[in-house]
Design an enzyme around this catalytic site. Structure first.
Site, PDB file in Angstrom:
ATOM      1  N   CYS A 112       0.836  -1.202   0.000  1.00  0.00           N
ATOM      2  CA  CYS A 112       0.000   0.000   0.000  1.00  0.00           C
ATOM      3  C   CYS A 112       0.877   1.261   0.000  1.00  0.00           C
ATOM      4  CB  CYS A 112      -0.972  -0.032   1.172  1.00  0.00           C
ATOM      5  SG  CYS A 112      -2.352   1.148   1.001  1.00  0.00           S
TER       6      CYS A 112
ATOM      7  N   HIS B  79      -3.451  -5.526   0.982  1.00  0.00           N
ATOM      8  CA  HIS B  79      -2.760  -5.778   2.244  1.00  0.00           C
ATOM      9  C   HIS B  79      -2.710  -7.279   2.562  1.00  0.00           C
ATOM     10  CE1 HIS B  79      -2.371  -1.671   4.061  1.00  0.00           C
ATOM     11  NE2 HIS B  79      -3.337  -1.391   3.188  1.00  0.00           N
TER      12      HIS B  79
ATOM     13  N   GLU C 104      -0.980  -8.761   4.780  1.00  0.00           N
ATOM     14  CA  GLU C 104      -0.900  -8.987   6.227  1.00  0.00           C
ATOM     15  C   GLU C 104      -2.279  -9.009   6.865  1.00  0.00           C
ATOM     16  OE1 GLU C 104      -1.069  -4.484   6.074  1.00  0.00           O
ATOM     17  OE2 GLU C 104      -0.449  -6.149   4.783  1.00  0.00           O
TER      18      GLU C 104
END
EC number: 6.3.5.3
Length: 231
Positions: free
Chosen positions: A86, A203, A205
């Site tokens: 990002c 994202h 994660e």
């Protein structure tokens, strides 16, 4: 394995990445303050999402001239693995480690939702545990994710296989209907020619544990581990 995670004023996903590295994968997360140049002998770098320096000027524009980013550029030039997520992707673009730039989303609004991605390149260290053509479910959260570049650059990255993931339908169909931000050719993430630098707007994660609604992002981190530990 030691994973370096830069921390800029405004970063808000550094601890999220650190959680995956330490609590999910069992490796060491090393936080790197923006004003320092010491990478502390890390094995790879993951630049997290957030709003470095408040996104003043442009997203990533101020972070690119910070001491830690200068050190990361030197690390990448020597072949070190660097992933930007990002805002991390935006920083990689601003720093010139990846080609192109980001524009505001076509909706001119912040978008936070799950999207689907088609995996286009599984031959780089960050995606080796995926199958080409596989569809992933990973969330986005950005206001400036509209990837753009000159026509000749677009032609080059397409021909070189530098497009790593594209926005698509749940079935893997790539069309404007499934393009959340207006990005050229539905591009969600690209790598450099050498394949050691990778940036993406979604994202991973936030899609690394079942409790979050998807584990499709976890293999990106596992791919990095395998690429480094099996060298």
């Amino acid at each position: 394995m030691r994973v370096g995670i830069p921390v800029f004023p405004g970063s808000n996903c550094d601890r999220d990445v650190g959680w995956v590295v330490e609590s999910v994968l069992g490796h060491e997360a090393v936080y790197l303050w923006h004003s320092e140049r010491d990478l502390k002998n890390v094995d790879c770098i993951i630049i997290p999402g957030g709003f470095s320096y408040g996104d003043y000027l442009r997203a990533g524009a101020m972070a690119k001239i910070s001491p830690i980013t200068e050190a990361i550029c030197e690390f990448a030039e020597k072949g070190g693995l660097v992933m930007g997520i990002c805002n991390g992707f935006q920083i990689l673009l601003e720093a010139g480690l990846l080609p192109g730039a980001m524009l505001p989303n076509k909706t001119l609004s912040f978008i936070c939702k799950f999207v689907h991605l088609r995996l286009e390149n599984n031959e780089i260290p960050f995606t080796r545990l995926y199958k080409k053509g596989e569809v992933l479910k990973i969330p986005i959260a950005h206001a400036e994710g509209n990837y753009t570049c000159p026509e000749e650059t677009l032609k080059e990255i397409e021909e070189n296989g530098q497009v790593v993931v594209r926005y698509c339908s749940p079935e893997g169909v790539v069309s404007e209907d499934y393009n959340p931000n207006g990005s050229l050719n539905n591009i969600a993430g690209i790598c450099n020619k050498r394949g050691n630098v990778f940036g993406l707007m979604p994202h991973p994660e936030r899609a690394s544990e079942a409790i979050l609604g998807s584990e499709d992002g976890l293999r990106m981190f596992k791919s990095i581990v395998e690429s480094i530990t099996k060298v």
